[in-house]
Every structure is written in C-alpha cells, then in structure tokens.
Design a protein around this motif. Structure first.
Motif, PDB file in Angstrom:
ATOM      1  N   ASN A 203      12.064   0.399   6.189  1.00 36.97           N
ATOM      2  CA  ASN A 203      10.670  -0.048   6.273  1.00 36.97           C
ATOM      3  C   ASN A 203       9.703   1.092   5.906  1.00 36.97           C
ATOM      4  OD1 ASN A 203      11.179  -2.772   6.906  1.00 36.97           O
ATOM      5  ND2 ASN A 203      11.628  -2.199   9.016  1.00 36.97           N
ATOM      6  N   GLY A 204      10.101   1.802   4.877  1.00 37.44           N
ATOM      7  CA  GLY A 204       9.310   2.864   4.284  1.00 37.44           C
ATOM      8  C   GLY A 204       9.798   3.083   2.865  1.00 37.44           C
ATOM      9  N   THR A 205       9.111   3.923   2.130  1.00 38.95           N
ATOM     10  CA  THR A 205       9.495   4.189   0.752  1.00 38.95           C
ATOM     11  C   THR A 205      10.390   5.420   0.677  1.00 38.95           C
ATOM     12  OG1 THR A 205       7.685   5.689   0.212  1.00 38.95           O
ATOM     13  CG2 THR A 205       7.212   3.327   0.076  1.00 38.95           C
ATOM     14  N   SER A 206      10.817   5.728  -0.535  1.00 41.59           N
ATOM     15  CA  SER A 206      11.617   6.940  -0.750  1.00 41.59           C
ATOM     16  C   SER A 206      10.835   8.199  -0.401  1.00 41.59           C
ATOM     17  CB  SER A 206      12.063   7.017  -2.213  1.00 41.59           C
ATOM     18  OG  SER A 206      10.933   7.073  -3.075  1.00 41.59           O
ATOM     19  N   THR A 207       9.495   8.088  -0.391  1.00 40.96           N
ATOM     20  CA  THR A 207       8.637   9.259  -0.196  1.00 40.96           C
ATOM     21  C   THR A 207       8.395   9.502   1.281  1.00 40.96           C
ATOM     22  OG1 THR A 207       7.525   8.577  -2.232  1.00 40.96           O
ATOM     23  CG2 THR A 207       6.492  10.342  -0.974  1.00 40.96           C
ATOM     24  N   TRP A 208       9.291  10.239   1.887  1.00 38.59           N
ATOM     25  CA  TRP A 208       9.087  10.604   3.297  1.00 38.59           C
ATOM     26  C   TRP A 208       9.912  11.840   3.613  1.00 38.59           C
ATOM     27  CZ3 TRP A 208      11.060  11.527   8.138  1.00 38.59           C
ATOM     28  CH2 TRP A 208      10.136  11.455   9.200  1.00 38.59           C
ATOM     29  N   ARG A 209       9.251  12.817   4.223  1.00 38.01           N
ATOM     30  CA  ARG A 209       9.960  14.041   4.612  1.00 38.01           C
ATOM     31  C   ARG A 209       9.226  14.699   5.761  1.00 38.01           C
ATOM     32  NH1 ARG A 209      11.297  19.441   0.872  1.00 38.01           N
ATOM     33  NH2 ARG A 209      12.501  20.528   2.474  1.00 38.01           N
ATOM     34  N   THR A 210       9.983  15.125   6.751  1.00 38.07           N
ATOM     35  CA  THR A 210       9.442  15.965   7.810  1.00 38.07           C
ATOM     36  C   THR A 210      10.326  17.197   7.915  1.00 38.07           C
ATOM     37  OG1 THR A 210       8.707  16.034  10.110  1.00 38.07           O
ATOM     38  CG2 THR A 210      10.724  14.816   9.664  1.00 38.07           C
ATOM     39  N   ASP A 211       9.736  18.326   8.257  1.00 38.27           N
ATOM     40  CA  ASP A 211      10.410  19.590   8.049  1.00 38.27           C
ATOM     41  C   ASP A 211      11.623  19.824   8.939  1.00 38.27           C
ATOM     42  OD1 ASP A 211       8.657  20.306   6.031  1.00 38.27           O
ATOM     43  OD2 ASP A 211       7.221  21.192   7.399  1.00 38.27           O
ATOM     44  N   GLN A 212      11.729  19.113  10.068  1.00 37.37           N
ATOM     45  CA  GLN A 212      12.852  19.385  10.957  1.00 37.37           C
ATOM     46  C   GLN A 212      14.119  18.615  10.591  1.00 37.37           C
ATOM     47  OE1 GLN A 212       9.976  17.856  11.759  1.00 37.37           O
ATOM     48  NE2 GLN A 212      10.096  16.738  13.682  1.00 37.37           N
ATOM     49  N   LEU A 213      14.006  17.639   9.681  1.00 38.01           N
ATOM     50  CA  LEU A 213      15.172  16.859   9.283  1.00 38.01           C
ATOM     51  C   LEU A 213      15.920  17.523   8.134  1.00 38.01           C
ATOM     52  CD1 LEU A 213      14.123  13.097   9.339  1.00 38.01           C
ATOM     53  CD2 LEU A 213      15.874  14.205  10.717  1.00 38.01           C
ATOM     54  N   ALA A 214      17.203  17.178   8.008  1.00 37.77           N
ATOM     55  CA  ALA A 214      17.979  17.602   6.846  1.00 37.77           C
ATOM     56  C   ALA A 214      17.467  16.852   5.625  1.00 37.77           C
ATOM     57  CB  ALA A 214      19.457  17.291   7.066  1.00 37.77           C
ATOM     58  N   TYR A 215      17.163  17.583   4.551  1.00 40.36           N
ATOM     59  CA  TYR A 215      16.597  16.982   3.347  1.00 40.36           C
ATOM     60  C   TYR A 215      17.372  17.472   2.137  1.00 40.36           C
ATOM     61  CZ  TYR A 215      13.293  16.066  -0.429  1.00 40.36           C
ATOM     62  OH  TYR A 215      12.715  15.655  -1.602  1.00 40.36           O
ATOM     63  N   GLY A 216      17.852  16.532   1.337  1.00 40.62           N
ATOM     64  CA  GLY A 216      18.585  16.886   0.132  1.00 40.62           C
ATOM     65  C   GLY A 216      19.327  15.674  -0.379  1.00 40.62           C
TER      66      GLY A 216
ATOM     67  N   PRO B 149       0.817  -1.226   0.000  1.00 36.43           N
ATOM     68  CA  PRO B 149       0.000   0.000   0.000  1.00 36.43           C
ATOM     69  C   PRO B 149       0.845   1.268   0.000  1.00 36.43           C
ATOM     70  CG  PRO B 149      -0.792  -1.555   1.658  1.00 36.43           C
ATOM     71  CD  PRO B 149       0.531  -2.069   1.180  1.00 36.43           C
ATOM     72  N   MET B 150       1.969   1.247   0.717  1.00 32.26           N
ATOM     73  CA  MET B 150       2.816   2.434   0.760  1.00 32.26           C
ATOM     74  C   MET B 150       3.437   2.712  -0.601  1.00 32.26           C
ATOM     75  SD  MET B 150       4.664   1.981   4.482  1.00 32.26           S
ATOM     76  CE  MET B 150       5.582   3.501   4.351  1.00 32.26           C
ATOM     77  N   VAL B 151       3.912   1.662  -1.261  1.00 28.68           N
ATOM     78  CA  VAL B 151       4.486   1.829  -2.594  1.00 28.68           C
ATOM     79  C   VAL B 151       3.437   2.366  -3.559  1.00 28.68           C
ATOM     80  CG1 VAL B 151       5.276   0.522  -4.617  1.00 28.68           C
ATOM     81  CG2 VAL B 151       6.388   0.190  -2.388  1.00 28.68           C
ATOM     82  N   ALA B 152       2.261   1.758  -3.556  1.00 30.37           N
ATOM     83  CA  ALA B 152       1.212   2.153  -4.497  1.00 30.37           C
ATOM     84  C   ALA B 152       0.808   3.607  -4.294  1.00 30.37           C
ATOM     85  CB  ALA B 152       0.002   1.233  -4.341  1.00 30.37           C
ATOM     86  N   ARG B 153       0.542   3.981  -3.061  1.00 29.35           N
ATOM     87  CA  ARG B 153       0.046   5.333  -2.809  1.00 29.35           C
ATOM     88  C   ARG B 153       1.151   6.380  -2.955  1.00 29.35           C
ATOM     89  NH1 ARG B 153      -4.975   6.100  -1.087  1.00 29.35           N
ATOM     90  NH2 ARG B 153      -6.234   4.200  -0.886  1.00 29.35           N
ATOM     91  N   ASN B 154       2.366   6.057  -2.556  1.00 26.95           N
ATOM     92  CA  ASN B 154       3.444   7.038  -2.654  1.00 26.95           C
ATOM     93  C   ASN B 154       4.002   7.162  -4.060  1.00 26.95           C
ATOM     94  OD1 ASN B 154       3.229   7.743   0.030  1.00 26.95           O
ATOM     95  ND2 ASN B 154       4.808   6.322   0.711  1.00 26.95           N
ATOM     96  N   ALA B 155       3.668   6.234  -4.927  1.00 25.81           N
ATOM     97  CA  ALA B 155       4.015   6.386  -6.339  1.00 25.81           C
ATOM     98  C   ALA B 155       3.019   7.275  -7.058  1.00 25.81           C
ATOM     99  CB  ALA B 155       4.070   5.017  -7.020  1.00 25.81           C
ATOM    100  N   MET B 156       1.772   7.248  -6.623  1.00 29.34           N
ATOM    101  CA  MET B 156       0.706   7.942  -7.343  1.00 29.34           C
ATOM    102  C   MET B 156       0.269   9.252  -6.695  1.00 29.34           C
ATOM    103  SD  MET B 156       0.682   5.793  -9.659  1.00 29.34           S
ATOM    104  CE  MET B 156       1.291   4.113  -9.854  1.00 29.34           C
ATOM    105  N   ARG B 157       0.532   9.413  -5.413  1.00 29.87           N
ATOM    106  CA  ARG B 157       0.143  10.632  -4.712  1.00 29.87           C
ATOM    107  C   ARG B 157       0.725  11.849  -5.407  1.00 29.87           C
ATOM    108  NH1 ARG B 157       2.678  13.359  -0.570  1.00 29.87           N
ATOM    109  NH2 ARG B 157       1.316  14.647   0.726  1.00 29.87           N
ATOM    110  N   LEU B 158      -0.046  12.921  -5.469  1.00 23.94           N
ATOM    111  CA  LEU B 158       0.343  14.159  -6.156  1.00 23.94           C
ATOM    112  C   LEU B 158       0.573  13.921  -7.645  1.00 23.94           C
ATOM    113  CD1 LEU B 158       2.941  15.524  -3.549  1.00 23.94           C
ATOM    114  CD2 LEU B 158       0.445  15.679  -3.487  1.00 23.94           C
TER     115      LEU B 158
END
Length: 479
Positions: free
Chosen positions: A437-450, A274-283
């Motif tokens: 145990n998650g997909t590439s699609t994950w971000r929270t604003d307090q973490l370093a992202y790049g 479900p995570m793969v399916a939804r995070n591939a198609m979301r947005l």
C-alpha cells in the motif's frame, strides 16, 4: 538567493586534515540558470595515492578510538547538519537543480543517518560459539568478534549528494575505519560542506579524506589495493566495472532500479494515484526507487489514469530556488535530452503521451505515458527522469513474473486490500524490498536498503553497512 550564495565556492581536496588545491579545476554549474556555483580542485591518480596513504596511516588510530568517542563525534556532526541545513540545501538546489524544499529536506533527514550511525557505533558486538556440541570442541571456548576493515573507499552520486555521502562516511567511521570519499563532480560543493562538518565535529585528521574529480579518480580509488572495502551508489554499468576491478575485496553496490508499482483491482485509488504521481516526479525522477512503471488492473485503469494525470498536472515546475516549486531541473541538459529521446522512442512505438513530454534546457515536463511496449527503454531501463508509464493487466501472476524477470530488483510497491495477494507478491517477486500500500519510492535510514540482480550487492542503513564494513575474527581458548 542569498548574497553569500551568489559567490563562487572554492572547493578543495581534504587529505590528512589539510585542504589541498590542484593546478587544474572544474566548475559546477546551476542547471537552471547556467551560472557557476563552485570552482573545484581536479584530482588525479597522484592525489588519490596521497589520500589513500593518509587513510591507511590514520586507520589504526581510528580503530583504537573508544566507540563512545566516535559516537560523540557523529552526534556533533548530526547537530551541525541541522544548524547548517538551510545554507547546504540552497547550495544543493543550485548545483543539482533539485527543488529547494527537497534539497533542504534531504540535508535535515541526514541528521538521522548520522545519529543512527552514532548509536550503532556503541552496539558492534560479537557472539559466543558453543563448542561442546562436538567431542573435538568439548571443553573449549570460542568467540566471534568484529573489527574494522581498515580503509573504506566511497563513491557517491549527484541525485542525493549529501544524504548518500552520510550513508558512507557515517557507518565507516562508526565502525572504526578511515575513509576516502570521491564525491560526484556535479555536486562537489555540497559534499565539501559535509566534509567541513565532519572536521568541525572533531574527526581526527585522515579519518575522512575527500578527493574530487571525474571517473578517472573513481577508477584509481577503487583499483587501489590499499582500499579494503568499496561502497558505491550509482549506475549498474559503473557498479559492474567496480566489481570487476576490486577482485576478492568486498564491495557494497547500491545500483539502479525500474521503480515498478502494482495497483490491483481492490487497491485504494484515492491513496495510490497521488502517491504514484508525486513519487514518479519528485526530484525530477532522479532516484533509483522513483516510480517508473505502474501495472494497473484493467478494471480500474481508466479511472486511475485520469487521477494520475490530474495530480501530475497540479505539480509546479520551474526555478528550483523559488518557494512552492515541486519539480526543478535534471542534473544537466544532456540528461534532459536523453530522457526526451526515450519519450520520443516510446511515442514512435505506439505509446500515448498523456501529459508532458517536452523539454526546455535541463528541464523535462512531468510526463505520463500510456501503452508503452515492454521493450521501450522507459519500461525496461532506468529512466532517471520525470516519466511514469501506466500499463494495464488482467493476470497479476503475469505481472509478478514480469517484474521478477526484469534485470532490476531494487524495490517494488503494491496497492491491494488482500493479504493473500500481498503475501503472494512478497513470495513471488524477486526484489530487495516490497512496499505494501505504497510505491517503490520509500526509504528510512534505519532499514536495510538495497537490491538484487543488476540493482546491487549488500545493504545500506547504518546497522547493515557497519556489518559490511567490519570483519569477523575468531578466538579459541583451549581450557
């Protein structure tokens, strides 16, 4: 759609606290309905010159503001974001074709971005350097302190137009800089709403300047030597051009990705599918960390494929403004045609289209591809559309090498019950982040992202952006 939202929005430049019109205008268009959303002032090099001059004039005053005053303005902006989230979300859904729930969620999430920026504004600190480690330094005292760079030039994309603009102007102001922002032409009205929030929160004139227009406006902004720091989110090609144009000036570039995710033999399929399916198609797949290529151990490939296809086919596509819609349109029909052509290319090369693969106007049906070639663009380039490819593997070390050899290195996901496999992936894969145990699609604003490689330079997240938007200065006391 509310009655107010049916009116065409007037969008102007913001320069030195004044809302400025231009003789020429552009129109943003609802990609689902084809109707006008906003009439937008079209900037040029002259307008950019005025905006940068305004920021340069305002920069000393912004730098001199006590940190608690800058923080208070950002806290007020965060409160206004929540208050106006419904209206802004609807504007975003109309301009970008993003499902209303996702659009409103993006705006509400931006409260965190502003609040974190406010909190970091009062935490900018330096360090004491112990000099008595050497005979030359003995008896002396030195400190390293951080100061604003001056003027930040920011260029933002259409796919998360509100939140990513917050990720530029929030840290820039928190650090004590003035900013010139060039929003995406496709979502000008969304960013206009943010600029008005910043003004209503009490930001001084010139602290934020906004210039609308196309690529020529962006080029003029980043080439201006009075801009001390450039922050950009967008394509790798545009990022490379910005790096070439800025010379010795510092930049932060958040660029593209290929959204690789690994499902190992011991991975939890009930969680992963479900995570793969939804995070591939979301947005509609228009995210630089959208799941794009999924490497699945061959022992679980058939079952996993069946589960992903079933989940994708449960997604509701259609009117972005309709309640219950999961997937709206791409940003425009040209983008949808490009994605359609990449799907056709994969099919011609022998890949199987398990579901989806069709286009209607600016909408592409959520698509699952099996057995693509490694050289297909749906695998090796950034699709930026609702497409996921499933690739079977036997040797996970070969997968680690393949992901590391990709031109992109933004984020990667892995599903496994093995700490040894997880740690091996962390050490072996060259990427900006690994989600276990998650997909590439994950971000929270307090973490370093790049990312690394063609995925960019530097890190976002208020704490890390502020570090980039300030410069260290040494002071030495001869005692």
């Amino acid at each position: 759609m509310t009655k107010a939202m049916q009116d065409v929005i007037d969008v102007r430049h913001l320069i030195a606290g004044e809302w400025i019109a231009s003789p020429a205008t552009d129109v943003t268009t609802d990609p689902y309905r084809g109707t006008a959303v906003a009439r937008v002032a079209r900037g040029d090099a002259g307008v950019v010159d005025r905006a940068v001059a305004a920021a340069r004039a305002a920069a000393p005053g912004v730098a001199a503001m006590p940190a608690h005053e800058r923080a208070a303005i950002l806290h007020r902006a965060a409160a206004l974001i929540v208050e106006r989230a419904g209206e802004i979300g609807e504007t975003m859904a109309r301009e970008t074709g993003k499902a209303l729930g996702d659009a409103t969620g993006e705006v509400r999430r931006s409260q965190d971005t502003m609040t974190l920026s406010a909190e970091e504004a009062v935490r900018i600190e330096g360090s004491h350097v112990p000099l008595d480690a050497s005979a030359m330094g003995s008896g002396k005292i030195a400190f390293m302190l951080r100061f604003p760079v001056g003027v930040v030039g920011a260029v933002t994309p259409f796919n998360a137009p509100f939140n990513l603009a917050c990720h530029k102007i929030g840290p820039a102001f928190a650090a004590g800089n003035a900013c010139v922002l060039k929003p995406p032409p496709q979502a000008a009205a969304v960013v206009d709403r943010l600029a008005r929030i910043f003004e209503d929160a009490g930001a001084p004139p010139g602290a934020l300047n906004v210039v609308h227009g196309g690529a020529d406006v962006g080029r003029a902004l980043v080439a201006d030597p009075r801009v001390d720091f450039v922050t950009f989110t967008g394509s790798s090609g545009a990022g490379a051009a910005i790096k070439a144009a800025t010379g010795l000036r510092h930049v932060a570039l958040e660029l593209g990705g290929a959204g690789q995710t690994i499902v190992h033999a011991d991975g939890d399929l009930e969680r992963a599918a479900p995570m793969v399916a939804r995070n591939a198609m979301r947005l509609a797949g228009q995210s630089c960390i959208s799941v794009q290529t999924v490497y699945v151990h061959r022992s679980v490939l058939a079952r996993f494929t069946e589960m992903v296809v079933a989940e994708v086919e449960r997604l509701v596509t259609g009117d972005p403004l309709a309640e219950g819609t999961d997937i709206g349109t791409l940003i425009d029909e040209a983008a949808a045609r490009r994605v359609e052509s990449w799907i056709a290319e994969a099919r011609a090369g022998g890949a199987r289209i398990l579901t989806g693969g069709t286009r209607q106007g600016a909408a592409v049906t959520p698509t699952v591809i099996a057995d693509p070639q490694p050289t297909d663009r749906v695998v090796c380039d950034e699709v930026f559309g609702p497409v996921v490819s499933l690739v079977g593997y036997d040797d996970i070390e070969a997968v680690f090498r393949s992901v590391s050899e990709s031109r992109y290195g933004l984020q990667c996901g892995i599903f496994t019950a093995s700490n040894a496999v997880m740690l091996r992936a962390y050490r072996a894969i060259r990427t900006g982040g690994l989600i276990v145990n998650g997909t590439s699609t994950w971000r929270t604003d307090q973490l370093a992202y790049g990312g690394v490689k063609d995925s960019g330079i530097g890190r976002e997240g208020p704490r890390y952006a502020i570090r980039d938007m300030t410069e260290e200065r040494m002071i030495l006391f001869n005692m």
